[in-house]
Write a protein that holds these residues in place. Sequence first.
Motif, PDB file in Angstrom:
ATOM      1  N   ARG A  28     -43.724   0.481 -35.750  1.00  0.00           N
ATOM      2  CA  ARG A  28     -42.664  -1.113 -35.803  1.00  0.00           C
ATOM      3  C   ARG A  28     -42.646  -1.519 -37.012  1.00  0.00           C
ATOM      4  O   ARG A  28     -43.583  -1.811 -37.925  1.00  0.00           O
ATOM      5  N   LEU A  57     -45.540   5.594 -22.785  1.00  0.00           N
ATOM      6  CA  LEU A  57     -45.149   3.749 -22.706  1.00  0.00           C
ATOM      7  C   LEU A  57     -44.811   3.202 -21.524  1.00  0.00           C
ATOM      8  O   LEU A  57     -44.712   3.388 -20.679  1.00  0.00           O
ATOM      9  N   ASP A  61     -46.431  -2.173 -24.091  1.00  0.00           N
ATOM     10  CA  ASP A  61     -45.908  -1.853 -24.717  1.00  0.00           C
ATOM     11  C   ASP A  61     -43.806  -2.457 -25.081  1.00  0.00           C
ATOM     12  O   ASP A  61     -43.423  -2.472 -25.859  1.00  0.00           O
ATOM     13  N   ILE A  76     -48.091   1.618 -31.734  1.00  0.00           N
ATOM     14  CA  ILE A  76     -48.743   1.326 -30.539  1.00  0.00           C
ATOM     15  C   ILE A  76     -49.072   2.229 -29.470  1.00  0.00           C
ATOM     16  O   ILE A  76     -48.778   3.653 -30.174  1.00  0.00           O
ATOM     17  N   GLY A  77     -49.326   2.712 -28.245  1.00  0.00           N
ATOM     18  CA  GLY A  77     -49.695   3.323 -27.226  1.00  0.00           C
ATOM     19  C   GLY A  77     -50.681   3.901 -26.673  1.00  0.00           C
ATOM     20  O   GLY A  77     -51.526   3.827 -28.463  1.00  0.00           O
ATOM     21  N   HIS A  78     -51.328   3.090 -25.375  1.00  0.00           N
ATOM     22  CA  HIS A  78     -53.233   3.554 -25.606  1.00  0.00           C
ATOM     23  C   HIS A  78     -52.770   4.606 -23.994  1.00  0.00           C
ATOM     24  O   HIS A  78     -54.005   4.496 -23.671  1.00  0.00           O
ATOM     25  N   GLY A 116     -53.664   0.727 -29.742  1.00  0.00           N
ATOM     26  CA  GLY A 116     -52.347   0.516 -29.528  1.00  0.00           C
ATOM     27  C   GLY A 116     -51.920  -1.175 -29.211  1.00  0.00           C
ATOM     28  O   GLY A 116     -50.958  -1.686 -29.101  1.00  0.00           O
ATOM     29  N   HIS A 117     -52.899  -1.976 -29.650  1.00  0.00           N
ATOM     30  CA  HIS A 117     -53.007  -3.410 -29.610  1.00  0.00           C
ATOM     31  C   HIS A 117     -52.880  -4.267 -30.977  1.00  0.00           C
ATOM     32  O   HIS A 117     -51.929  -4.603 -31.610  1.00  0.00           O
TER      33      HIS A 117
END
Length: 397
Positions: A28, A57, A61, A76-78, A116-117
Amino acid sequence: MNTAVAPDDAQAGAGERVPLPVHRAIVREGGSVRVRRRPTLAPAAGELSIAPLVAGLCGTDLQMLRGLRDDPAPVIGHEGVARVVAAGHGVDSALAPGTLVVVNPTHPTDPSFLLGHNVDGLLQERTLIPATAVRGGQVIALSEAPEADLAALLEPLATVRYALSVLAVARPRTLVVIGDGTVGHLAVRAARHWLGDGVRTVLVHHTRQGTEWSARSRIRADVLLTQSLDGAGALSGAFADGPVAVLLATPRDATVTCLETVLRAARGEVTIDLLGGLPPGAGTALLPGVDLADVRAANCAGLPDPAETVTVRSTTGVPVRLFGHRGVGNAHLLASAAELCRAPERYRDLVTHAVDLTEAAAIMGRLALSPDRNIAGSRLIKLAVRIAPPHRTTQED
């Protein structure tokens, strides 16, 4: 040309620069989403380098992509599974290179780790897991793993497992699920496995298009409603045969409104899980004095166990047992993996789109600008991103 300097550059000869290997990541930046090459850092003491295989996703997200959350991680992405590539000094041998793992994205005591955050996530070919997460047991070795694309469902199904384990205390005859995203559909699919064969399921959709998708599904709820069309009046029928449990699988800007709809529709005692997000200090006049965000934050990453709940009476006269949670415990992730391995056919059709990093970046860019979930001619429920091994390149290539 920009050339990164390796961490041990001081050991190189005077004036020498050691190029770092790189990997591809969905990044991003400036309101856009692009695939970029990033330096692949070797793990320091206590750290792990993992190679994500499949990542999902999710709704949070999308909120980050749309600027509705200010989480700082560029990647991102967890949700997903990975293999350990390299382990720093002192890491337990159970996490040796080659081990298949799932990462619990929410640390129960260290808010500096939220995958992811505020820490770069899984939508890249390499992810560095910090020592605090490794020490805290957030990286879990998997003895069994679901088939490839179903890995994108592992963490959200673990969230459902957590929710249903608490709702089960009420011995519900009816489960009402508000929200037709991935979690909502997973809850309907898993309800009879974790609540008992006799439970009736009601799924409340946000749009007519969502209802139509569910109606065509091989596995669907006993009752399908469209919130914008049916409202609290139609929902009241779901409460005719108690006890009733409610799972609010809603985005943060819709959770309070949907909770109020439930409270107005309820005819008797109801147990409600505030699984959806909430803004700080959220509340409703129907539950005077209750800070909903505090209720949700009371349970984090599976702790405490049993979960904290609040019992109140709404201004409509209904007894309400209320709880919420952020993240899941490791046991929930392992139970989810086992369920996906045991009954993959129950969940397989929820992964509606499976793409590579480049295609995923394009889809994410589109979703950032529009709520339309029609992608390549079909409704998006869960996007699984297949992450190929990194190219053998360096920043000097």
